[in-house]
Design a protein around this motif. Structure first.
Motif, mmCIF file in Angstrom:
data_model
loop_
_atom_site.group_PDB
_atom_site.id
_atom_site.type_symbol
_atom_site.label_atom_id
_atom_site.label_comp_id
_atom_site.label_asym_id
_atom_site.label_seq_id
_atom_site.Cartn_x
_atom_site.Cartn_y
_atom_site.Cartn_z
ATOM 1 N N ILE A 144 -13.018 12.276 2.116
ATOM 2 C CA ILE A 144 -11.831 11.915 2.908
ATOM 3 C C ILE A 144 -11.987 10.493 3.452
ATOM 4 C CG2 ILE A 144 -11.238 14.283 3.575
ATOM 5 C CD1 ILE A 144 -12.696 13.837 6.241
ATOM 6 N N GLY A 145 -10.882 9.919 3.873
ATOM 7 C CA GLY A 145 -10.897 8.605 4.505
ATOM 8 C C GLY A 145 -11.216 8.710 5.990
ATOM 9 N N THR A 146 -11.400 7.562 6.606
ATOM 10 C CA THR A 146 -11.819 7.556 8.011
ATOM 11 C C THR A 146 -10.741 8.108 8.951
ATOM 12 O OG1 THR A 146 -13.398 5.783 7.640
ATOM 13 C CG2 THR A 146 -12.593 6.041 9.878
ATOM 14 N N SER A 147 -9.456 7.885 8.648
ATOM 15 C CA SER A 147 -8.399 8.471 9.491
ATOM 16 C C SER A 147 -8.522 9.988 9.478
ATOM 17 C CB SER A 147 -7.010 8.076 8.987
ATOM 18 O OG SER A 147 -6.806 6.699 9.137
ATOM 19 N N LEU B 71 1.282 -5.526 -7.248
ATOM 20 C CA LEU B 71 1.697 -4.829 -8.464
ATOM 21 C C LEU B 71 0.449 -4.667 -9.326
ATOM 22 C CD1 LEU B 71 4.390 -3.978 -9.863
ATOM 23 C CD2 LEU B 71 4.507 -6.292 -10.802
ATOM 24 N N ALA B 72 -0.004 -3.411 -9.544
ATOM 25 C CA ALA B 72 -1.324 -3.235 -10.166
ATOM 26 C C ALA B 72 -1.296 -2.214 -11.293
ATOM 27 C CB ALA B 72 -2.331 -2.811 -9.108
ATOM 28 N N GLY B 73 -2.231 -2.351 -12.217
ATOM 29 C CA GLY B 73 -2.352 -1.439 -13.356
ATOM 30 C C GLY B 73 -2.662 -0.009 -12.925
ATOM 31 N N LYS B 74 -2.567 0.920 -13.887
ATOM 32 C CA LYS B 74 -2.666 2.354 -13.568
ATOM 33 C C LYS B 74 -4.028 2.765 -12.989
ATOM 34 C CE LYS B 74 -4.232 4.059 -18.029
ATOM 35 N NZ LYS B 74 -3.883 4.656 -19.306
ATOM 36 N N ASN B 75 -4.008 3.888 -12.299
ATOM 37 C CA ASN B 75 -5.191 4.460 -11.652
ATOM 38 C C ASN B 75 -5.758 3.510 -10.607
ATOM 39 O OD1 ASN B 75 -7.098 6.464 -11.150
ATOM 40 N ND2 ASN B 75 -8.518 5.685 -12.691
ATOM 41 N N PHE B 76 -4.882 2.989 -9.776
ATOM 42 C CA PHE B 76 -5.304 2.058 -8.737
ATOM 43 C C PHE B 76 -6.051 2.805 -7.617
ATOM 44 C CE2 PHE B 76 -4.754 -0.436 -4.853
ATOM 45 C CZ PHE B 76 -5.120 -1.700 -5.301
ATOM 46 N N GLY B 77 -7.142 2.204 -7.147
ATOM 47 C CA GLY B 77 -7.858 2.758 -5.993
ATOM 48 C C GLY B 77 -8.839 3.856 -6.329
ATOM 49 N N ASP B 104 -6.295 9.848 -5.780
ATOM 50 C CA ASP B 104 -5.834 10.699 -4.674
ATOM 51 C C ASP B 104 -6.270 10.216 -3.289
ATOM 52 O OD1 ASP B 104 -4.498 12.555 -6.272
ATOM 53 O OD2 ASP B 104 -6.359 13.645 -6.684
ATOM 54 N N ILE B 105 -7.552 9.895 -3.156
ATOM 55 C CA ILE B 105 -8.043 9.565 -1.804
ATOM 56 C C ILE B 105 -7.422 8.254 -1.341
ATOM 57 C CG2 ILE B 105 -10.060 9.268 -0.303
ATOM 58 C CD1 ILE B 105 -11.759 10.762 -2.284
ATOM 59 N N PHE B 106 -7.324 7.287 -2.275
ATOM 60 C CA PHE B 106 -6.706 6.016 -1.889
ATOM 61 C C PHE B 106 -5.266 6.228 -1.449
ATOM 62 C CE2 PHE B 106 -4.034 2.382 -2.587
ATOM 63 C CZ PHE B 106 -4.691 1.426 -1.827
ATOM 64 N N ARG B 107 -4.534 7.051 -2.188
ATOM 65 C CA ARG B 107 -3.131 7.302 -1.841
ATOM 66 C C ARG B 107 -3.020 7.810 -0.398
ATOM 67 N NH1 ARG B 107 1.296 9.074 -5.003
ATOM 68 N NH2 ARG B 107 -0.059 9.529 -6.762
ATOM 69 N N GLY B 108 -3.876 8.781 -0.072
ATOM 70 C CA GLY B 108 -3.863 9.337 1.278
ATOM 71 C C GLY B 108 -4.225 8.303 2.327
ATOM 72 N N ASN B 109 -5.255 7.523 2.036
ATOM 73 C CA ASN B 109 -5.687 6.488 2.979
ATOM 74 C C ASN B 109 -4.582 5.464 3.209
ATOM 75 O OD1 ASN B 109 -8.230 7.603 3.293
ATOM 76 N ND2 ASN B 109 -9.198 6.277 1.773
ATOM 77 N N ALA B 110 -3.892 5.065 2.135
ATOM 78 C CA ALA B 110 -2.817 4.081 2.250
ATOM 79 C C ALA B 110 -1.727 4.635 3.172
ATOM 80 C CB ALA B 110 -2.258 3.759 0.870
ATOM 81 N N LEU B 111 -1.315 5.873 2.896
ATOM 82 C CA LEU B 111 -0.245 6.488 3.687
ATOM 83 C C LEU B 111 -0.630 6.612 5.159
ATOM 84 C CD1 LEU B 111 0.846 9.238 1.148
ATOM 85 C CD2 LEU B 111 2.282 7.341 1.955
ATOM 86 N N ASN B 112 -1.909 6.817 5.413
ATOM 87 C CA ASN B 112 -2.359 6.946 6.807
ATOM 88 C C ASN B 112 -2.419 5.601 7.523
ATOM 89 O OD1 ASN B 112 -2.605 9.710 7.024
ATOM 90 N ND2 ASN B 112 -4.693 9.734 6.195
ATOM 91 N N ASN B 113 -2.137 4.522 6.790
ATOM 92 C CA ASN B 113 -2.213 3.190 7.397
ATOM 93 C C ASN B 113 -0.937 2.374 7.231
ATOM 94 O OD1 ASN B 113 -5.115 2.632 8.448
ATOM 95 N ND2 ASN B 113 -5.362 3.832 6.579
#
Lengths: 464, 198
Positions: A144-147, B71-77, B104-113
């Motif tokens: 998981i991320g830090t948040s 704008l980035a290529g597929k499977n970013f993060g 998945d984890i990057f997507r969640g982290n992005a949304l949380n920020n």
């Protein structure tokens, strides 16, 4: 409806479902380390929130710690500050910490299972993507991320959408010299680095069943390298034998009750998956990676693909250029400068035994630096008790103290720019082991043979 | 978290697949204990040479492309769970990452920020790359309430998916933690009824 192993554990941890499809999802164990926790503790502070339940958290210092002279103060000022911050946060909030020098210190994904903290049926999270390792015990475990670290600290819960389910079945017997690491590198090479994104994977089949717990941890560990949210294996006698008597495992009557519950944790006949993949163990050879993501793997005596789909060509060639390799080329005979044996993927006692057994009475090549970083203090101690340290030292391998080390090169264990390192870790990304470093992922056995030969060889010729 | 509604901006193209979080922010820069300042080292080893000099051929060092869309290529993060990757992208001034899929984890982290991971099809992504290459000034309007990516030059409207709860959080600037703390009663009730506890 028939349930999968994943369904059973997920359903048992849903506090409530909210409209729109997200679940308030309960977390049994939270593992924390120095790098992804400080901002989470700060968030609790800023919001004036208490820690929900310190007894459900375990902390260790692993990511940035030195692997020599751990009894001395950490030289790197920023690393020392981060480790000190973990210590002070744990003291303040009453969290159990296995800090530097503690007999239970080690890589978070090594100590969890080793201490019996990791158990079947649990939900486990950590601010680290390789938390999937714990799935080897039949747990739902993910990074998981830090948040989210802060969310679990504050509420013991996360807000999650239910991932899709994939089952990867590997049947048959692994060939000689083929290990759990080769099995998972093979699967990742088949699926690609994003091939399981959005899925939670269950590994099944006779080849998986016959793996030791260490081997199962290696397999589940690398689930994230094909994009999976996590990987898991149903618990069985192997699991129970490993866990029984470990310090945090249930004892006495509670152990019997636990067994009764854990024996219900399996995928029912006829339960459905969103994706199913089947592989034959006999098709798997010793593997190595040639590129800059873990999906770029081949059998060690095979050649780098000569052609790739046009849409992937630019990224593929960029990767080969970084590595100094060409399309269609064989890796056999390539000189290697470093061998790193360690990381949450392959730093357990079984890995060290395998290396020691091979190098016994041999000597590493003169131009190779061979570093072995045990996964934990316990592994280090056991290696010394078994005399492995002497065998390794005689072969020119340096046995260090535990930590994540050159897997991500946050500490001073870095591979220099341009140098090739055969590594038992999990990622071969550009610069992962230090700026400009070139990583070839492989099993501990391949790493040991490479260190002795000083170059990539067809290891099947070296097994008696 | 900052609120997100509609932004109109240019895009910075990185047509590379599988951009992992070690490239976004290398591990050696993870020693900070606050969330700020990571933008400075965003794509550090692609952006600067070993002497710390900017690499002129890297897109972030070019004056040709500007804007709040990456704008980035597929499977970013893919790769590490480090939220520092999302912090670094946000800190460098981006508010949206467009790709054909996200780890998945990057997507969640992005949304949380407050950073919007906007997923389009491979075909659309290739078209967007071509548009930006042909005209670096190409404007993108990202309309979150309407779940629509609008290209003013051509008048094209591309819809995108987002979880309804996450959409509301972004628009209102809410964090999951606010919601989870409000669920305390349900959580303690759950704890008291569990069949097996650890």
């Amino acid at each position: 409806m028939k349930k999968t192993l994943f369904d059973k554990i997920w359903d048992a941890h849903v506090v409530r479902s909210i409209p729109g499809g997200l679940d308030v999802f309960y977390i049994d164990r939270h593992l924390i380390h120095e790098v992804t926790s400080p901002q989470a503790f700060d968030e609790l502070e800023a919001r004036n929130l208490p820690l929900y339940n310190p007894a459900q958290i375990v902390a260790t210092a692993d990511h940035n710690v030195p692997t020599r002279n751990q009894h001395l103060p950490i030289q790197d000022q920023l690393s020392r500050f981060q480790v000190d911050k973990l210590t002070s946060n744990c003291e303040k909030y009453g969290v159990e910490l296995f800090g530097l020098g503690h007999p239970n210190q080690g890589i978070v994904h090594v100590i969890g299972p080793e201490l019996g903290i990791t158990q079947p049926g649990m939900t486990i999270v950590c601010g680290d993507s390789h938390t999937s390792t714990h799935g080897a015990f039949g747990a739902i475990a993910f990074g998981i991320g830090t948040s989210q670290v802060a969310q679990v600290m504050a509420t013991q819960c996360l807000l999650l959408s239910r991932p899709r389910k994939m089952r990867i079945t590997v049947e048959g017997e692994l060939r000689k010299g083929v290990t759990a690491k080769d099995l998972i590198l093979y699967v990742i090479a088949k699926l690609g680095t994003g091939g399981a994104t959005g899925y939670f994977v269950e590994y099944a089949g006779s080849a998986i069943r016959s793996l030791s717990m260490e081997g199962r941890m290696t397999v589940c560990n690398m689930s994230i390298e094909m994009g999976a949210r996590g990987g898991m294996i149903a618990p069985d006698e192997n699991t129970y034998t490993y866990l029984e008597g470990r310090p945090h495992a249930p004892q006495g009557e509670r152990w019997e009750q636990a067994l009764a519950y854990w024996n219900t944790l399996y995928t029912e006949e006829g339960a459905e998956f969103d994706a199913e993949l089947h592989f034959e163990a006999a098709d798997i050879a010793p593997m190595i990676t040639y590129g800059t993501n873990p999906g770029m793997g081949i059998a060690i005596n095979d050649t780098i693909p000569a052609s790739v789909p046009a849409s992937e060509a630019a990224s593929f060639d960029k990767s080969l250029q970084y590595m100094g390799f060409a399309r269609g080329e064989s890796l056999l005979g390539k000189e290697v400068n470093y061998v790193f044996i360690g990381s949450c993927t392959n730093s357990r006692i079984e890995d060290l035994r395998q290396v020691a057994e091979y190098v016994k009475g041999k000597r590493k090549a003169g131009h190779v630096e061979a570093i072995i970083v045990p996964g934990s203090k316990q592994v280090e101690l056991q290696a010394r008790e078994e005399g492995l340290d002497k065998l390794l030292a005689d072969a020119g391998f340096e046995l260090r103290e535990p930590g994540c080390s050159a897997c991500l090169a946050m500490n001073e264990d870095k591979i220099p720019a341009g140098a090739y390192c055969v590594s038992t870790s999990n990622r071969n990304f550009e610069g992962r082991q230090g700026p400009g470093s070139r990583t070839l992922l492989a099993s501990p056995l391949v790493a040991a043979i490479t260190a002795v030969e000083g170059k990539i060889v067809d290891i099947t010729q070296y097994l008696n | 978290m900052e609120k997100f509604e509609i932004i109109r901006t240019g895009a910075v193209p990185m047509p590379i697949e599988n951009i992992d979080t070690d490239q976004i922010i290398p591990a050696r820069f993870l020693k900070a204990t606050s969330r700020e300042g990571f933008g400075e080292n965003l794509f550090r080893d692609w952006r600067y040479d070993s002497d710390g000099e900017p690499k002129t051929d890297f897109v972030l060092n070019s004056s040709r492309y500007k804007g709040q869309v990456l704008l980035a290529g597929k499977n970013f993060g893919c790769g590490s769970s480090r939220e520092h990757a999302a912090w670094a992208i946000y800190d460098a001034g981006f508010r949206v990452v467009i790709s054909s899929y996200f780890a998945d984890i990057f997507r969640g982290n992005a949304l949380n920020n407050g950073l919007l991971p906007l997923q389009v099809t491979d075909e659309v992504l290739q078209r967007l790359f071509a548009l930006v290459e042909a005209d670096p000034q190409t404007e993108f309007e990202v309309n979150l309430p309407e779940q629509e990516l609008y290209l003013p030059a051509s008048g094209e409207r591309i819809s995108f998916e987002i979880d309804p709860y996450k959409k509301e959080c972004l628009i209102k600037g809410y964090d999951d933690i606010d919601f989870l703390v409000s669920q305390k009663e349900a959580i303690t009730a759950y704890e008291s009824t569990r069949a097996w506890t650890y």
